[in-house]
Design a protein around this motif. Structure first.
Motif, PDB file in Angstrom:
ATOM      1  N   GLY A 106       0.816  -1.205   0.000  1.00 39.52           N
ATOM      2  CA  GLY A 106       0.000   0.000   0.000  1.00 39.52           C
ATOM      3  C   GLY A 106       0.851   1.256   0.000  1.00 39.52           C
ATOM      4  N   ASP A 107       1.909   1.267   0.798  1.00 39.83           N
ATOM      5  CA  ASP A 107       2.800   2.428   0.852  1.00 39.83           C
ATOM      6  C   ASP A 107       3.531   2.625  -0.466  1.00 39.83           C
ATOM      7  OD1 ASP A 107       4.316   4.478   2.587  1.00 39.83           O
ATOM      8  OD2 ASP A 107       5.941   3.260   1.766  1.00 39.83           O
ATOM      9  N   PHE A 108       3.966   1.532  -1.078  1.00 43.58           N
ATOM     10  CA  PHE A 108       4.689   1.630  -2.346  1.00 43.58           C
ATOM     11  C   PHE A 108       3.812   2.226  -3.447  1.00 43.58           C
ATOM     12  CE2 PHE A 108       5.674  -0.381  -6.467  1.00 43.58           C
ATOM     13  CZ  PHE A 108       6.945   0.140  -6.671  1.00 43.58           C
ATOM     14  N   ILE A 109       2.597   1.721  -3.575  1.00 39.69           N
ATOM     15  CA  ILE A 109       1.719   2.196  -4.647  1.00 39.69           C
ATOM     16  C   ILE A 109       1.300   3.644  -4.421  1.00 39.69           C
ATOM     17  CG2 ILE A 109      -0.561   1.879  -5.696  1.00 39.69           C
ATOM     18  CD1 ILE A 109      -0.215  -1.096  -5.392  1.00 39.69           C
ATOM     19  N   THR A 110       0.991   3.997  -3.190  1.00 39.50           N
ATOM     20  CA  THR A 110       0.503   5.356  -2.920  1.00 39.50           C
ATOM     21  C   THR A 110       1.609   6.409  -2.911  1.00 39.50           C
ATOM     22  OG1 THR A 110       0.618   4.890  -0.534  1.00 39.50           O
ATOM     23  CG2 THR A 110      -1.500   4.551  -1.642  1.00 39.50           C
ATOM     24  N   THR A 111       2.854   6.015  -2.748  1.00 39.08           N
ATOM     25  CA  THR A 111       3.946   6.992  -2.749  1.00 39.08           C
ATOM     26  C   THR A 111       4.687   7.055  -4.076  1.00 39.08           C
ATOM     27  OG1 THR A 111       5.479   5.348  -1.823  1.00 39.08           O
ATOM     28  CG2 THR A 111       4.328   6.799  -0.275  1.00 39.08           C
ATOM     29  N   GLN A 112       4.685   5.961  -4.837  1.00 32.22           N
ATOM     30  CA  GLN A 112       5.486   5.921  -6.057  1.00 32.22           C
ATOM     31  C   GLN A 112       4.652   5.934  -7.338  1.00 32.22           C
ATOM     32  OE1 GLN A 112       8.855   6.064  -5.817  1.00 32.22           O
ATOM     33  NE2 GLN A 112       8.609   6.100  -3.597  1.00 32.22           N
ATOM     34  N   MET A 113       3.452   5.384  -7.311  1.00 31.34           N
ATOM     35  CA  MET A 113       2.709   5.201  -8.549  1.00 31.34           C
ATOM     36  C   MET A 113       1.374   5.945  -8.568  1.00 31.34           C
ATOM     37  SD  MET A 113       3.452   1.115  -9.094  1.00 31.34           S
ATOM     38  CE  MET A 113       2.909   1.150 -10.797  1.00 31.34           C
ATOM     39  N   MET A 114       0.617   5.875  -7.479  1.00 29.42           N
ATOM     40  CA  MET A 114      -0.723   6.476  -7.428  1.00 29.42           C
ATOM     41  C   MET A 114      -0.860   7.298  -6.155  1.00 29.42           C
ATOM     42  SD  MET A 114      -2.735   3.025  -8.650  1.00 29.42           S
ATOM     43  CE  MET A 114      -4.354   3.765  -8.680  1.00 29.42           C
ATOM     44  N   PRO A 115      -0.222   8.450  -6.088  1.00 23.81           N
ATOM     45  CA  PRO A 115      -0.192   9.215  -4.827  1.00 23.81           C
ATOM     46  C   PRO A 115      -1.539   9.739  -4.365  1.00 23.81           C
ATOM     47  CG  PRO A 115       0.753  10.487  -6.633  1.00 23.81           C
ATOM     48  CD  PRO A 115       0.543   9.106  -7.155  1.00 23.81           C
ATOM     49  N   PRO A 118      -6.105   6.581  -1.791  1.00 21.35           N
ATOM     50  CA  PRO A 118      -5.963   6.269  -0.349  1.00 21.35           C
ATOM     51  C   PRO A 118      -5.334   4.893  -0.151  1.00 21.35           C
ATOM     52  CG  PRO A 118      -8.168   7.087  -0.854  1.00 21.35           C
ATOM     53  CD  PRO A 118      -7.506   6.830  -2.171  1.00 21.35           C
ATOM     54  N   ILE A 119      -4.459   4.789   0.822  1.00 15.33           N
ATOM     55  CA  ILE A 119      -3.782   3.521   1.077  1.00 15.33           C
ATOM     56  C   ILE A 119      -4.779   2.457   1.524  1.00 15.33           C
ATOM     57  CG2 ILE A 119      -3.255   4.097   3.490  1.00 15.33           C
ATOM     58  CD1 ILE A 119      -0.602   2.625   3.123  1.00 15.33           C
ATOM     59  N   GLU A 120      -5.865   2.863   2.168  1.00 12.85           N
ATOM     60  CA  GLU A 120      -6.876   1.900   2.612  1.00 12.85           C
ATOM     61  C   GLU A 120      -7.477   1.143   1.431  1.00 12.85           C
ATOM     62  OE1 GLU A 120      -6.562   5.228   5.545  1.00 12.85           O
ATOM     63  OE2 GLU A 120      -6.860   5.079   3.378  1.00 12.85           O
ATOM     64  N   VAL A 121      -7.690   1.864   0.327  1.00 12.71           N
ATOM     65  CA  VAL A 121      -8.294   1.235  -0.854  1.00 12.71           C
ATOM     66  C   VAL A 121      -7.333   0.219  -1.474  1.00 12.71           C
ATOM     67  CG1 VAL A 121      -9.197   1.661  -3.162  1.00 12.71           C
ATOM     68  CG2 VAL A 121      -9.736   3.244  -1.301  1.00 12.71           C
ATOM     69  N   VAL A 122      -6.060   0.588  -1.571  1.00 13.57           N
ATOM     70  CA  VAL A 122      -5.062  -0.305  -2.165  1.00 13.57           C
ATOM     71  C   VAL A 122      -4.938  -1.587  -1.339  1.00 13.57           C
ATOM     72  CG1 VAL A 122      -2.634  -0.558  -2.771  1.00 13.57           C
ATOM     73  CG2 VAL A 122      -3.799   1.619  -3.163  1.00 13.57           C
ATOM     74  N   ILE A 123      -4.847  -1.454  -0.023  1.00 11.25           N
ATOM     75  CA  ILE A 123      -4.709  -2.621   0.841  1.00 11.25           C
ATOM     76  C   ILE A 123      -5.958  -3.491   0.782  1.00 11.25           C
ATOM     77  CG2 ILE A 123      -4.439  -3.375   3.229  1.00 11.25           C
ATOM     78  CD1 ILE A 123      -2.726  -0.936   3.736  1.00 11.25           C
ATOM     79  N   LEU A 124      -7.128  -2.861   0.733  1.00  7.50           N
ATOM     80  CA  LEU A 124      -8.380  -3.616   0.669  1.00  7.50           C
ATOM     81  C   LEU A 124      -8.460  -4.439  -0.612  1.00  7.50           C
ATOM     82  CD1 LEU A 124     -11.159  -4.292   1.844  1.00  7.50           C
ATOM     83  CD2 LEU A 124     -12.055  -2.267   0.673  1.00  7.50           C
TER      84      LEU A 124
END
Length: 364
Positions: A106-115, A118-124
């Motif tokens: 979640g941190d990788f996608i939200t910081t590097q690819m899709m800022p 929300p990290i909650e959505v990626v993890i879910l």
């Protein structure tokens, strides 16, 4: 055992390789460089030898009580009450590992690819995919690993090949300038990550033959550590130890430096895809081990009813257990290695010693 199907040794070897590489592909170069500096390649090379030793420890236990899972092994060696307590501790270790890796992706996608996502959505979303995959069984996971492994190897070789012209040998000099202490510190951090492979003992009983399964396990461990060692060495040789240590995702930045002529540049999507493959396999194996282990502890006839509530718990843990990136870095630096050594080295050594004592004449 809940599943009657079997995994062949080739599939198990590929599964072990992808599990060992796992999330370490993004983090290990930075961990090594922050401790061992320019000697990070040497610290990583030592792990290749240690991986064989730890593989012998795990396979010795697995073959002695084949076809028992890690949960059954705890009860067989340590007895009913102590074995059940040890099994519960192992399951908690599986769940902590799952939660940390879910936060990582979640941190990788939200910081590097899709800022803006929300990290909650990626993890879910990723947790949902993991639950669906695990419900199909261990054999399906092994076949999925066999399916994606050629793509992983191809993309890995492309990345190494294209970045190799930027290698600067002087980045690895001077050698042993600060002695062996930094090398040992970096080696322990890498070795602590390798200890997670104890989780694979939950899938070892599905291998058709114990002897061949042990060989496949050792081969997978050796190949996985070599892949990580080569990648860590290339990171140091291209970017230098200082830059590698400062970056949160040095492997991703390394892929951004690829430039072939004027037409092939910034192939970091390849690095991201490689990591998605390996981390998916690793989280799936951990999730399967946790759900299977819980079902065995409470003596459920099937493990699949456990997967959905376990997915909900791990989703919440991923958001609560690791609240932010600084906390994650502190936890990984100070606590992760001794935590994994407890489950990946000390407890297996204890169980192997107890198993040996129980086999002595006149001992019970």
């Amino acid at each position: 055992m809940f599943d009657n199907d079997k995994i062949n040794t080739h599939q198990f070897t590929l599964l072990v390789i992808l599990f060992v590489v796992g999330d370490a592909l993004l983090y290990v170069p930075s961990w090594l460089a922050s401790s061992a500096r320019q000697d990070a390649w040497l610290a990583a090379a030592l792990v290749c030898v240690e991986g064989l030793a730890i593989g012998w420890l795990y396979t010795a236990l697995a073959k002695r009580y084949f076809p028992s899972t890690l949960i059954d092994l705890c009860r067989s060696v340590l007895g009913r009450w102590a074995g059940t307590a040890a099994a519960c501790f192992f399951v908690s270790f599986f769940m902590v590992d799952i939660s940390i890796m879910l936060y990582e992706i979640g941190d990788f996608i939200t910081t590097q690819m899709m800022p803006e996502t929300p990290i909650e959505v990626v993890i879910l979303l990723f947790t949902g995919v993991i639950v669906l995959g695990v419900r199909q069984g261990a054999v399906t996971l092994s076949r999925s690993s066999e399916l994606v492994f050629p793509s992983f190897v191809l993309l890995y070789l492309i990345l190494i090949l294209f970045i190799s012209p930027q290698i600067r040998p002087e980045n690895a000099q001077p050698m042993l300038s600060e002695g062996m202490k930094p090398i040992i510190e970096g080696n322990l951090r890498f070795f602590g990550n390798l200890e997670e492979s104890v989780i694979l003992l939950m899938l070892f009983p599905f291998v058709r033959n114990a002897g061949r399964g042990a060989k496949a396990f050792m081969t997978g461990l050796a190949a996985g550590t070599v892949i990580l060692t080569v990648f860590s060495s290339v990171s140091i040789l291209v970017m230098g130890s200082d830059m590698t240590a400062l970056l949160a995702y040095p492997s991703y930045v390394l892929a951004q430096k690829v430039a072939v002529g004027k037409f092939l540049e910034r192939i970091e999507a390849i690095m991201a895809f490689i990591w998605f493959i390996t981390v998916f396999v690793k989280i799936s194996v951990c999730f399967y081990a946790a759900s299977y282990g819980i079902a065995q502890i409470v003596k459920l006839p099937r493990y699949r009813p456990v997967t959905l509530p376990l997915g909900m718990i791990c989703y919440v843990l991923a958001l609560v257990f690791v609240p932010n990136r600084p906390y994650f870095d502190h936890f990984a630096t100070k606590f992760w290695t001794p935590y994994t050594l407890t489950f990946g080295l000390f407890l297996p050594l204890l169980m192997l010693g107890a198993a040996w004592l129980r086999r002595l004449p006149g001992k019970r």
